[in-house]
Design a protein around this motif. Sequence first.
Motif, mmCIF file in Angstrom:
data_model
loop_
_atom_site.group_PDB
_atom_site.id
_atom_site.type_symbol
_atom_site.label_atom_id
_atom_site.label_comp_id
_atom_site.label_asym_id
_atom_site.label_seq_id
_atom_site.Cartn_x
_atom_site.Cartn_y
_atom_site.Cartn_z
ATOM 1 N N ALA A 32 114.010 31.324 97.048
ATOM 2 C CA ALA A 32 114.485 29.745 95.888
ATOM 3 C C ALA A 32 115.259 28.999 97.023
ATOM 4 C CB ALA A 32 115.237 30.429 94.957
ATOM 5 N N VAL A 33 116.006 29.522 97.814
ATOM 6 C CA VAL A 33 116.784 28.397 98.571
ATOM 7 C C VAL A 33 115.813 27.892 99.645
ATOM 8 C CG1 VAL A 33 118.516 28.250 100.386
ATOM 9 C CG2 VAL A 33 118.918 29.539 98.195
ATOM 10 N N PHE A 34 114.980 28.571 100.232
ATOM 11 C CA PHE A 34 114.038 28.144 101.414
ATOM 12 C C PHE A 34 113.128 26.962 100.792
ATOM 13 C CE2 PHE A 34 113.728 32.236 103.830
ATOM 14 C CZ PHE A 34 115.009 31.950 104.424
ATOM 15 N N VAL A 35 112.938 27.115 99.193
ATOM 16 C CA VAL A 35 111.930 26.114 98.656
ATOM 17 C C VAL A 35 112.748 24.645 98.616
ATOM 18 C CG1 VAL A 35 110.886 25.512 96.526
ATOM 19 C CG2 VAL A 35 110.523 27.646 97.227
ATOM 20 N N THR A 36 113.992 24.728 98.333
ATOM 21 C CA THR A 36 114.721 23.618 97.986
ATOM 22 C C THR A 36 115.424 22.968 99.233
ATOM 23 O OG1 THR A 36 116.766 24.874 97.316
ATOM 24 C CG2 THR A 36 115.398 24.084 95.551
ATOM 25 N N SER A 37 115.818 24.084 100.231
ATOM 26 C CA SER A 37 116.713 23.516 101.464
ATOM 27 C C SER A 37 115.912 23.946 102.778
ATOM 28 C CB SER A 37 117.963 24.198 101.460
ATOM 29 O OG SER A 37 118.667 23.968 100.154
ATOM 30 N N GLY A 38 114.638 24.696 102.882
ATOM 31 C CA GLY A 38 113.959 25.035 103.909
ATOM 32 C C GLY A 38 114.540 26.251 104.485
ATOM 33 N N VAL A 39 113.630 26.804 105.610
ATOM 34 C CA VAL A 39 114.101 28.011 106.182
ATOM 35 C C VAL A 39 115.359 27.925 107.015
ATOM 36 C CG1 VAL A 39 111.874 28.750 106.186
ATOM 37 C CG2 VAL A 39 112.711 27.717 108.231
ATOM 38 N N GLU A 40 115.840 26.780 107.290
ATOM 39 C CA GLU A 40 116.998 26.615 108.012
ATOM 40 C C GLU A 40 118.256 26.629 107.207
ATOM 41 O OE1 GLU A 40 117.465 27.066 111.313
ATOM 42 O OE2 GLU A 40 115.283 27.422 111.266
ATOM 43 N N ALA A 41 118.240 26.691 105.867
ATOM 44 C CA ALA A 41 119.254 26.652 104.784
ATOM 45 C C ALA A 41 120.520 27.714 105.223
ATOM 46 C CB ALA A 41 118.842 27.162 103.537
ATOM 47 N N PRO A 42 121.823 27.213 105.133
ATOM 48 C CA PRO A 42 122.833 28.270 105.517
ATOM 49 C C PRO A 42 122.792 29.667 104.968
ATOM 50 C CG PRO A 42 123.561 25.944 104.886
ATOM 51 C CD PRO A 42 122.007 26.075 104.672
ATOM 52 N N VAL A 43 123.204 30.599 105.574
ATOM 53 C CA VAL A 43 123.308 31.940 104.975
ATOM 54 C C VAL A 43 124.148 31.965 103.747
ATOM 55 C CG1 VAL A 43 123.838 34.230 105.387
ATOM 56 C CG2 VAL A 43 122.279 32.900 106.879
ATOM 57 N N ARG A 44 125.153 31.112 103.797
ATOM 58 C CA ARG A 44 126.113 31.112 102.546
ATOM 59 C C ARG A 44 125.728 30.539 101.418
ATOM 60 N NH1 ARG A 44 127.430 27.161 106.050
ATOM 61 N NH2 ARG A 44 127.781 25.009 105.359
ATOM 62 N N GLU A 45 124.503 29.510 101.639
ATOM 63 C CA GLU A 45 123.755 29.207 100.319
ATOM 64 C C GLU A 45 122.928 30.292 99.664
ATOM 65 O OE1 GLU A 45 120.655 25.467 99.150
ATOM 66 O OE2 GLU A 45 121.725 25.531 101.100
ATOM 67 N N ILE A 46 122.393 31.032 100.500
ATOM 68 C CA ILE A 46 121.384 32.105 100.051
ATOM 69 C C ILE A 46 122.463 33.145 99.518
ATOM 70 C CG2 ILE A 46 119.777 34.221 100.944
ATOM 71 C CD1 ILE A 46 119.061 31.962 103.092
ATOM 72 N N ALA A 47 123.389 33.578 100.112
ATOM 73 C CA ALA A 47 124.277 34.535 99.637
ATOM 74 C C ALA A 47 124.984 34.203 98.325
ATOM 75 C CB ALA A 47 125.682 34.817 100.658
ATOM 76 N N ALA A 48 125.247 32.972 98.138
ATOM 77 C CA ALA A 48 125.890 32.650 97.060
ATOM 78 C C ALA A 48 124.756 32.625 95.613
ATOM 79 C CB ALA A 48 126.267 31.090 96.871
ATOM 80 N N LYS A 49 123.556 32.187 96.187
ATOM 81 C CA LYS A 49 122.386 32.410 95.235
ATOM 82 C C LYS A 49 122.420 33.747 94.754
ATOM 83 C CE LYS A 49 118.742 30.389 93.167
ATOM 84 N NZ LYS A 49 118.564 29.613 92.062
ATOM 85 N N ALA A 50 122.228 34.658 95.672
ATOM 86 C CA ALA A 50 122.197 35.903 95.628
ATOM 87 C C ALA A 50 123.056 36.839 94.776
ATOM 88 C CB ALA A 50 121.653 36.702 96.525
ATOM 89 N N GLY A 51 124.269 36.129 94.846
ATOM 90 C CA GLY A 51 125.500 36.903 94.380
ATOM 91 C C GLY A 51 126.116 37.942 95.117
ATOM 92 N N VAL A 52 126.060 37.821 96.402
ATOM 93 C CA VAL A 52 126.340 38.925 97.338
ATOM 94 C C VAL A 52 127.036 37.964 98.779
ATOM 95 C CG1 VAL A 52 124.451 40.127 97.099
ATOM 96 C CG2 VAL A 52 124.270 38.544 98.841
ATOM 97 N N GLY A 53 127.891 38.800 99.376
ATOM 98 C CA GLY A 53 128.659 38.303 100.500
ATOM 99 C C GLY A 53 127.766 38.072 101.598
ATOM 100 N N MET A 54 127.963 37.219 102.648
ATOM 101 C CA MET A 54 127.234 36.983 103.715
ATOM 102 C C MET A 54 126.906 38.275 104.744
ATOM 103 S SD MET A 54 128.436 33.034 104.708
ATOM 104 C CE MET A 54 128.448 33.425 106.487
ATOM 105 N N GLY A 55 127.849 39.166 104.683
ATOM 106 C CA GLY A 55 127.802 40.271 105.449
ATOM 107 C C GLY A 55 126.514 41.093 104.681
ATOM 108 N N THR A 56 126.253 41.147 103.606
ATOM 109 C CA THR A 56 125.242 41.921 103.023
ATOM 110 C C THR A 56 123.991 41.436 103.377
ATOM 111 O OG1 THR A 56 126.722 42.311 101.008
ATOM 112 C CG2 THR A 56 123.944 42.456 100.634
ATOM 113 N N ILE A 57 123.932 40.042 103.550
ATOM 114 C CA ILE A 57 122.665 39.540 104.101
ATOM 115 C C ILE A 57 122.407 40.012 105.740
ATOM 116 C CG2 ILE A 57 121.287 37.509 104.671
ATOM 117 C CD1 ILE A 57 122.639 36.132 102.156
#
Length: 196
Positions: A32-57
């Motif tokens: 979902a983040v890649f669709v809106t922000s591209g594959v270079e989206a910040p990992v923190r944005e993905i983590a927030a969307k998933a409801g996990v910490g960046m370490g989990t990713i």
Amino acid sequence: MNDNGQGAGSAAGSRRKDARRNQQTLLDAAAAVFVTSGVEAPVREIAAKAGVGMGTIYRHFPTRADLVIAVYRHQVDACAEAGPALLATSPTPHAALGRWVDLFVDFLVTKHGLAAALQTDSTGFETLHDYFLDRLLPVCTQLLDAAAADGEIQPDINAYQLMRGVGNLCVGADSDPRYDARLLVELLIAGLRQPR
């Protein structure tokens, strides 16, 4: 727990199931983040969307390429699995084809930037392309065959050519806000219909 250790096996199986579900949630969020922000989206944005910490990713996907590849495969699998389900639940095979192509377009949008993320690994990219074709061509063929058998479309439409055409219509859509690839894809699918 009994003496043969079934309780421990059941707990381990439950943990594996939870881990798979968590990974699916993470991949859905990344897509979902890649669709809106591209594959270079910040990992923190993905983590927030998933409801996990960046370490989990990073624990699941140590590099961005690992994450992009996993999302790509996840999207291919979801698109492949959707075809038969849409065929079973849509009012007509042509409607199922249209809905499936919508999902395919979503996948193509997610895929933008994949080549750049994998530029140092052309073998990995070729492997993913083969996976894409192996999983999606039979599904598209099944949908086209069902629509042709129902008399909705011509019987000689080739799945590879249709998928390639849809892909070509999607090229550049992310860089030109005036261009609506989805509209043109809808016109293409509508144009496949034979008059009744």
